[in-house]
Design a protein around this motif. Sequence first.
Motif, PDB file in Angstrom:
ATOM      1  N   PRO A  37     -13.397 -33.200  35.847  1.00  0.00           N
ATOM      2  CA  PRO A  37     -14.614 -33.488  35.102  1.00  0.00           C
ATOM      3  C   PRO A  37     -14.308 -34.331  33.871  1.00  0.00           C
ATOM      4  CG  PRO A  37     -14.427 -31.140  35.572  1.00  0.00           C
ATOM      5  CD  PRO A  37     -13.148 -31.787  35.988  1.00  0.00           C
ATOM      6  N   GLY A  38     -15.144 -35.250  33.592  1.00  0.00           N
ATOM      7  CA  GLY A  38     -14.954 -36.118  32.434  1.00  0.00           C
ATOM      8  C   GLY A  38     -15.665 -37.423  32.691  1.00  0.00           C
ATOM      9  N   ARG A  47     -31.844 -17.528  55.227  1.00  0.00           N
ATOM     10  CA  ARG A  47     -30.396 -17.640  55.495  1.00  0.00           C
ATOM     11  C   ARG A  47     -29.962 -19.095  55.546  1.00  0.00           C
ATOM     12  NH1 ARG A  47     -31.564 -13.259  58.974  1.00  0.00           N
ATOM     13  NH2 ARG A  47     -31.756 -14.675  60.746  1.00  0.00           N
ATOM     14  N   GLU A  48     -30.766 -19.938  56.198  1.00  0.00           N
ATOM     15  CA  GLU A  48     -30.424 -21.358  56.291  1.00  0.00           C
ATOM     16  C   GLU A  48     -30.432 -22.017  54.911  1.00  0.00           C
ATOM     17  OE1 GLU A  48     -29.256 -24.824  58.307  1.00  0.00           O
ATOM     18  OE2 GLU A  48     -29.207 -22.709  58.856  1.00  0.00           O
ATOM     19  N   ALA A  49     -31.405 -21.679  54.079  1.00  0.00           N
ATOM     20  CA  ALA A  49     -31.472 -22.236  52.721  1.00  0.00           C
ATOM     21  C   ALA A  49     -30.260 -21.797  51.907  1.00  0.00           C
ATOM     22  CB  ALA A  49     -32.762 -21.805  52.029  1.00  0.00           C
ATOM     23  N   GLU A  50     -29.838 -20.551  52.053  1.00  0.00           N
ATOM     24  CA  GLU A  50     -28.655 -20.071  51.331  1.00  0.00           C
ATOM     25  C   GLU A  50     -27.403 -20.792  51.817  1.00  0.00           C
ATOM     26  OE1 GLU A  50     -28.941 -15.899  52.104  1.00  0.00           O
ATOM     27  OE2 GLU A  50     -30.394 -15.568  50.490  1.00  0.00           O
ATOM     28  N   ARG A  51     -27.313 -21.047  53.143  1.00  0.00           N
ATOM     29  CA  ARG A  51     -26.152 -21.761  53.688  1.00  0.00           C
ATOM     30  C   ARG A  51     -26.106 -23.186  53.147  1.00  0.00           C
ATOM     31  NH1 ARG A  51     -25.049 -25.501  57.111  1.00  0.00           N
ATOM     32  NH2 ARG A  51     -27.188 -25.740  57.813  1.00  0.00           N
ATOM     33  N   VAL A  52     -27.251 -23.876  53.148  1.00  0.00           N
ATOM     34  CA  VAL A  52     -27.308 -25.246  52.642  1.00  0.00           C
ATOM     35  C   VAL A  52     -26.960 -25.284  51.151  1.00  0.00           C
ATOM     36  CG1 VAL A  52     -28.874 -27.180  52.179  1.00  0.00           C
ATOM     37  CG2 VAL A  52     -28.906 -26.049  54.400  1.00  0.00           C
ATOM     38  N   THR A  53     -27.441 -24.302  50.404  1.00  0.00           N
ATOM     39  CA  THR A  53     -27.132 -24.233  48.973  1.00  0.00           C
ATOM     40  C   THR A  53     -25.632 -24.092  48.752  1.00  0.00           C
ATOM     41  OG1 THR A  53     -29.282 -23.276  48.474  1.00  0.00           O
ATOM     42  CG2 THR A  53     -27.557 -22.960  46.828  1.00  0.00           C
ATOM     43  N   ARG A  54     -24.984 -23.221  49.540  1.00  0.00           N
ATOM     44  CA  ARG A  54     -23.524 -23.055  49.404  1.00  0.00           C
ATOM     45  C   ARG A  54     -22.793 -24.353  49.734  1.00  0.00           C
ATOM     46  NH1 ARG A  54     -24.787 -18.220  51.946  1.00  0.00           N
ATOM     47  NH2 ARG A  54     -24.039 -19.009  53.939  1.00  0.00           N
ATOM     48  N   GLU A  55     -23.217 -25.040  50.809  1.00  0.00           N
ATOM     49  CA  GLU A  55     -22.576 -26.301  51.167  1.00  0.00           C
ATOM     50  C   GLU A  55     -22.760 -27.354  50.079  1.00  0.00           C
ATOM     51  OE1 GLU A  55     -23.624 -27.825  54.994  1.00  0.00           O
ATOM     52  OE2 GLU A  55     -23.000 -25.988  56.021  1.00  0.00           O
ATOM     53  N   VAL A  70     -19.956 -29.512  47.979  1.00  0.00           N
ATOM     54  CA  VAL A  70     -19.953 -30.971  48.001  1.00  0.00           C
ATOM     55  C   VAL A  70     -20.122 -31.549  46.606  1.00  0.00           C
ATOM     56  CG1 VAL A  70     -21.244 -32.992  48.812  1.00  0.00           C
ATOM     57  CG2 VAL A  70     -20.754 -31.123  50.373  1.00  0.00           C
ATOM     58  N   LEU A  71     -20.970 -30.937  45.796  1.00  0.00           N
ATOM     59  CA  LEU A  71     -21.264 -31.483  44.474  1.00  0.00           C
ATOM     60  C   LEU A  71     -20.286 -31.025  43.404  1.00  0.00           C
ATOM     61  CD1 LEU A  71     -25.146 -31.211  44.533  1.00  0.00           C
ATOM     62  CD2 LEU A  71     -23.737 -33.233  44.905  1.00  0.00           C
ATOM     63  N   ARG A  72     -19.363 -30.128  43.743  1.00  0.00           N
ATOM     64  CA  ARG A  72     -18.378 -29.662  42.775  1.00  0.00           C
ATOM     65  C   ARG A  72     -17.476 -30.828  42.386  1.00  0.00           C
ATOM     66  NH1 ARG A  72     -15.680 -25.232  45.458  1.00  0.00           N
ATOM     67  NH2 ARG A  72     -17.640 -24.162  45.092  1.00  0.00           N
TER      68      ARG A  72
END
Length: 75
Positions: free
Chosen positions: A49-50, A24-32, A36-38
Motif C-alpha cells: 500500500p502506498g 450464500r452467493e452474495a457472501e461468496r462474491v464478497t469474499r472473492e 481481488v481488491l486487497r
Amino acid sequence: MFQDSPIYDRLVAECGDVPAQVRREAERVTRELEVVLRPLHVPGLGLGPGPGPERPPQPGNGWQRTAMLPGPRPH
C-alpha cells in the motif's frame, strides 16, 4: 425469517430456498472481491500500500475550453 408461513414452505419445497441461495452467493462474491481488491504486498520489495505509479493527466483535468456562442464576438 418466514418460519410459520405455509406459503413460504411450499415455495421452498417447489423452488428451493432462493433467498438463502442468493445470500450464500452474495457472501461468496464478497469474499472473492475482498481477495481481488486487497493491495499487493511483497515483503522485502517495498511493494504494498502506498502511492501508486504516476498516471498521465486525463483529458478534462485542469483547464477546459469553453464553446463560443453564435453571434458577434466580443472585442
